[in-house]
Design a protein around this motif. Sequence first.
Motif, PDB file in Angstrom:
ATOM      1  N   ASP A  43       0.853  -1.189   0.000  1.00 19.69           N
ATOM      2  CA  ASP A  43       0.000   0.000   0.000  1.00 19.69           C
ATOM      3  C   ASP A  43       0.892   1.243   0.000  1.00 19.69           C
ATOM      4  O   ASP A  43       1.509   1.571   1.009  1.00 19.69           O
ATOM      5  CB  ASP A  43      -0.901  -0.004   1.229  1.00 19.69           C
ATOM      6  CG  ASP A  43      -1.999   1.045   1.149  1.00 19.69           C
ATOM      7  OD1 ASP A  43      -2.092   1.718   0.109  1.00 19.69           O
ATOM      8  OD2 ASP A  43      -2.762   1.176   2.137  1.00 19.69           O
ATOM      9  N   PRO A  44       1.021   1.945  -1.149  1.00 19.10           N
ATOM     10  CA  PRO A  44       0.293   1.686  -2.400  1.00 19.10           C
ATOM     11  C   PRO A  44       0.828   0.461  -3.136  1.00 19.10           C
ATOM     12  O   PRO A  44       1.912  -0.030  -2.814  1.00 19.10           O
ATOM     13  CB  PRO A  44       0.549   2.965  -3.208  1.00 19.10           C
ATOM     14  CG  PRO A  44       1.883   3.442  -2.722  1.00 19.10           C
ATOM     15  CD  PRO A  44       1.896   3.132  -1.249  1.00 19.10           C
ATOM     16  N   ASP A  46       2.689  -1.885  -5.521  1.00 18.00           N
ATOM     17  CA  ASP A  46       4.015  -1.749  -6.135  1.00 18.00           C
ATOM     18  C   ASP A  46       3.897  -1.975  -7.639  1.00 18.00           C
ATOM     19  O   ASP A  46       4.138  -3.068  -8.150  1.00 18.00           O
ATOM     20  CB  ASP A  46       4.976  -2.756  -5.500  1.00 18.00           C
ATOM     21  CG  ASP A  46       6.413  -2.579  -5.980  1.00 18.00           C
ATOM     22  OD1 ASP A  46       6.641  -1.779  -6.911  1.00 18.00           O
ATOM     23  OD2 ASP A  46       7.294  -3.263  -5.439  1.00 18.00           O
ATOM     24  N   LYS A  72      -4.582  -3.461 -12.329  1.00 16.10           N
ATOM     25  CA  LYS A  72      -3.639  -2.537 -11.700  1.00 16.10           C
ATOM     26  C   LYS A  72      -2.766  -1.849 -12.744  1.00 16.10           C
ATOM     27  O   LYS A  72      -2.443  -0.661 -12.608  1.00 16.10           O
ATOM     28  CB  LYS A  72      -2.750  -3.283 -10.686  1.00 16.10           C
ATOM     29  CG  LYS A  72      -3.506  -3.910  -9.529  1.00 16.10           C
ATOM     30  CD  LYS A  72      -4.292  -2.875  -8.740  1.00 16.10           C
ATOM     31  CE  LYS A  72      -5.015  -3.499  -7.556  1.00 16.10           C
ATOM     32  NZ  LYS A  72      -5.893  -2.518  -6.871  1.00 16.10           N
ATOM     33  N   ASN A  75      -4.794   0.930 -13.880  1.00 19.57           N
ATOM     34  CA  ASN A  75      -5.380   1.793 -12.847  1.00 19.57           C
ATOM     35  C   ASN A  75      -6.907   1.671 -12.808  1.00 19.57           C
ATOM     36  O   ASN A  75      -7.643   2.657 -12.863  1.00 19.57           O
ATOM     37  CB  ASN A  75      -4.987   3.261 -13.081  1.00 19.57           C
ATOM     38  CG  ASN A  75      -5.323   4.147 -11.890  1.00 19.57           C
ATOM     39  OD1 ASN A  75      -5.505   3.674 -10.774  1.00 19.57           O
ATOM     40  ND2 ASN A  75      -5.422   5.454 -12.133  1.00 19.57           N
ATOM     41  N   SER A 330      -0.536   8.067 -13.112  1.00 23.49           N
ATOM     42  CA  SER A 330      -1.832   7.797 -12.473  1.00 23.49           C
ATOM     43  C   SER A 330      -1.906   6.414 -11.850  1.00 23.49           C
ATOM     44  O   SER A 330      -2.762   6.153 -11.004  1.00 23.49           O
ATOM     45  CB  SER A 330      -2.964   7.956 -13.495  1.00 23.49           C
ATOM     46  OG  SER A 330      -2.989   6.863 -14.411  1.00 23.49           O
ATOM     47  N   THR A 331      -1.022   5.519 -12.265  1.00 22.57           N
ATOM     48  CA  THR A 331      -1.061   4.145 -11.750  1.00 22.57           C
ATOM     49  C   THR A 331      -0.248   3.969 -10.465  1.00 22.57           C
ATOM     50  O   THR A 331      -0.286   2.899  -9.857  1.00 22.57           O
ATOM     51  CB  THR A 331      -0.525   3.151 -12.797  1.00 22.57           C
ATOM     52  OG1 THR A 331       0.880   3.395 -13.017  1.00 22.57           O
ATOM     53  CG2 THR A 331      -1.270   3.286 -14.115  1.00 22.57           C
ATOM     54  N   LEU A 332       0.482   4.999 -10.042  1.00 18.69           N
ATOM     55  CA  LEU A 332       1.461   4.825  -8.966  1.00 18.69           C
ATOM     56  C   LEU A 332       0.870   4.872  -7.565  1.00 18.69           C
ATOM     57  O   LEU A 332       1.549   4.513  -6.610  1.00 18.69           O
ATOM     58  CB  LEU A 332       2.552   5.901  -9.091  1.00 18.69           C
ATOM     59  CG  LEU A 332       3.390   5.857 -10.371  1.00 18.69           C
ATOM     60  CD1 LEU A 332       4.422   6.987 -10.356  1.00 18.69           C
ATOM     61  CD2 LEU A 332       4.076   4.506 -10.536  1.00 18.69           C
ATOM     62  N   HIS A 333      -0.353   5.313  -7.394  1.00 24.90           N
ATOM     63  CA  HIS A 333      -0.892   5.514  -6.052  1.00 24.90           C
ATOM     64  C   HIS A 333      -2.175   4.705  -5.827  1.00 24.90           C
ATOM     65  O   HIS A 333      -3.103   5.164  -5.177  1.00 24.90           O
ATOM     66  CB  HIS A 333      -1.149   7.000  -5.815  1.00 24.90           C
ATOM     67  CG  HIS A 333       0.058   7.849  -6.038  1.00 24.90           C
ATOM     68  ND1 HIS A 333       1.133   7.844  -5.178  1.00 24.90           N
ATOM     69  CD2 HIS A 333       0.386   8.706  -7.044  1.00 24.90           C
ATOM     70  CE1 HIS A 333       2.065   8.670  -5.628  1.00 24.90           C
ATOM     71  NE2 HIS A 333       1.640   9.202  -6.758  1.00 24.90           N
ATOM     72  N   GLN A 334      -2.197   3.485  -6.339  1.00 27.83           N
ATOM     73  CA  GLN A 334      -3.378   2.635  -6.193  1.00 27.83           C
ATOM     74  C   GLN A 334      -3.345   1.901  -4.855  1.00 27.83           C
ATOM     75  O   GLN A 334      -2.299   1.477  -4.378  1.00 27.83           O
ATOM     76  CB  GLN A 334      -3.442   1.605  -7.333  1.00 27.83           C
ATOM     77  CG  GLN A 334      -3.546   2.233  -8.718  1.00 27.83           C
ATOM     78  CD  GLN A 334      -3.528   1.166  -9.800  1.00 27.83           C
ATOM     79  OE1 GLN A 334      -4.513   0.505 -10.072  1.00 27.83           O
ATOM     80  NE2 GLN A 334      -2.388   1.006 -10.439  1.00 27.83           N
ATOM     81  N   ARG A 335      -4.521   1.731  -4.264  1.00 27.94           N
ATOM     82  CA  ARG A 335      -4.635   0.971  -3.022  1.00 27.94           C
ATOM     83  C   ARG A 335      -4.807  -0.504  -3.355  1.00 27.94           C
ATOM     84  O   ARG A 335      -5.379  -0.864  -4.389  1.00 27.94           O
ATOM     85  CB  ARG A 335      -5.857   1.444  -2.216  1.00 27.94           C
ATOM     86  CG  ARG A 335      -5.956   2.939  -2.013  1.00 27.94           C
ATOM     87  CD  ARG A 335      -4.761   3.510  -1.271  1.00 27.94           C
ATOM     88  NE  ARG A 335      -4.588   2.981   0.070  1.00 27.94           N
ATOM     89  CZ  ARG A 335      -5.203   3.454   1.151  1.00 27.94           C
ATOM     90  NH1 ARG A 335      -6.063   4.472   1.041  1.00 27.94           N
ATOM     91  NH2 ARG A 335      -4.967   2.933   2.347  1.00 27.94           N
TER      92      ARG A 335
END
Length: 409
Positions: A43-44, A46, A72, A75, A330-335
């Motif tokens: 989290d977030p 990887d 993922k 995103n 935009s894909t770097l901070h996904q939960r």
Amino acid sequence: MKRLKRKKQNAGVGVNGNGSATRDQDCGRKQKLAEIHQALISDPVDIETLRRAAASKGGLLTDELRRKVWPKLLNINVYELPHKPGRDVRKNHKDYNQVVLDVRRSMKRFPKGMPATERGVLQEQLIDIILEVLKRNPQLHYYQGYHDVAVSLLLVVGERMAIGMLDKLSNFHLRDFMDPTMDSTKHILNYLMPILEQVDAELHDFMIRAEVGTIFALSWLITWFGHVLSEFKHTLRLYDFFLASHPLMPIYLAATIVLHREKEVKQTECDMAMVHHLLSRIPQDLPYELLIGRAQDLFDQYPPSLLAKRAALQSRKSLSISTFKAFQLSTLHQRPDSVLQRLTKAHGSNSSGHGLEAALPRARGQLWGRGNKMVKMAVWGLSATLGAAVFAVAQTAMDWGPEVLLQLF
């Protein structure tokens, strides 16, 4: 031919008497599975580890992992998937007849041995998926070959996830193919010859003399090779790679395939028809892992920014290229999904109706079989009599030559 700068890798694995090679393979697979799992629960998330796993040897290994990793890479929140399209998605849609014709011709894209009734259900879903994405994005224009991308997604992730993935791909990776004309598509194809020129000037000059152009690679590019590969496992391996890569990676792979067949090409009569005939029929026994590695090398050595300095590539701006950096960020901070599920429940959503398990098939093998629920579904009848369809890109394609029309069938 210039040598590509790459660390030596084993092209294959030899098995010795004590089976150590098999054990090494098993250990490597287990390690990769563990790395992917850890990346997914971080989290977030990887995302860089997931990209490396998708691009490295063997790709994402299983469809189960693809159903977790593919979203993922794009995103996509699996707890906020689009609903299944209603019947109204087909009403008064300008592309309806063409989509139906293309989907009806796509029988070879479904697994051998699948009962006709179940294939029919999936084809109806495929029609709805395509029309739903187009309805959501009126600025996008359908092209023949789009259904090849859609069916590859459907067979792995199911209807609702396929809508989400196709929507995202259509606005980013595939965006240049969805203009009202084929100018942007031709622009992407124009990267092919400069790559060849950088690596093998002799091969490049031979193809220039033959005046073969790049149209032989059209269906490779716009379907992500899904239309031309006979084994679905190879298509999935390439989709792993492309989903984790720059939008131009399919053209780098196309260049790698041409370079791999260099001797065949040079031994062919220097004639447009002869060279086009050879290159347009892609061999089915290609060493895909080797070619993927070489395509990545080519991209690293001759990035699009370097190739675009050529005058022929400066005249048009690619939406896929220009938006890629923002897409990656935009894909770097996904939960992780576990957190997304808790958040969904906290907001009062019915996770059983929106979650990953509800939306996706557990395995591609469960798409058909005696106990499959889809057998019980009524296959929707076509709501209109099929008439003569307008070939979406015929006028522009004919400017290139009649062979282009054959590329998409």
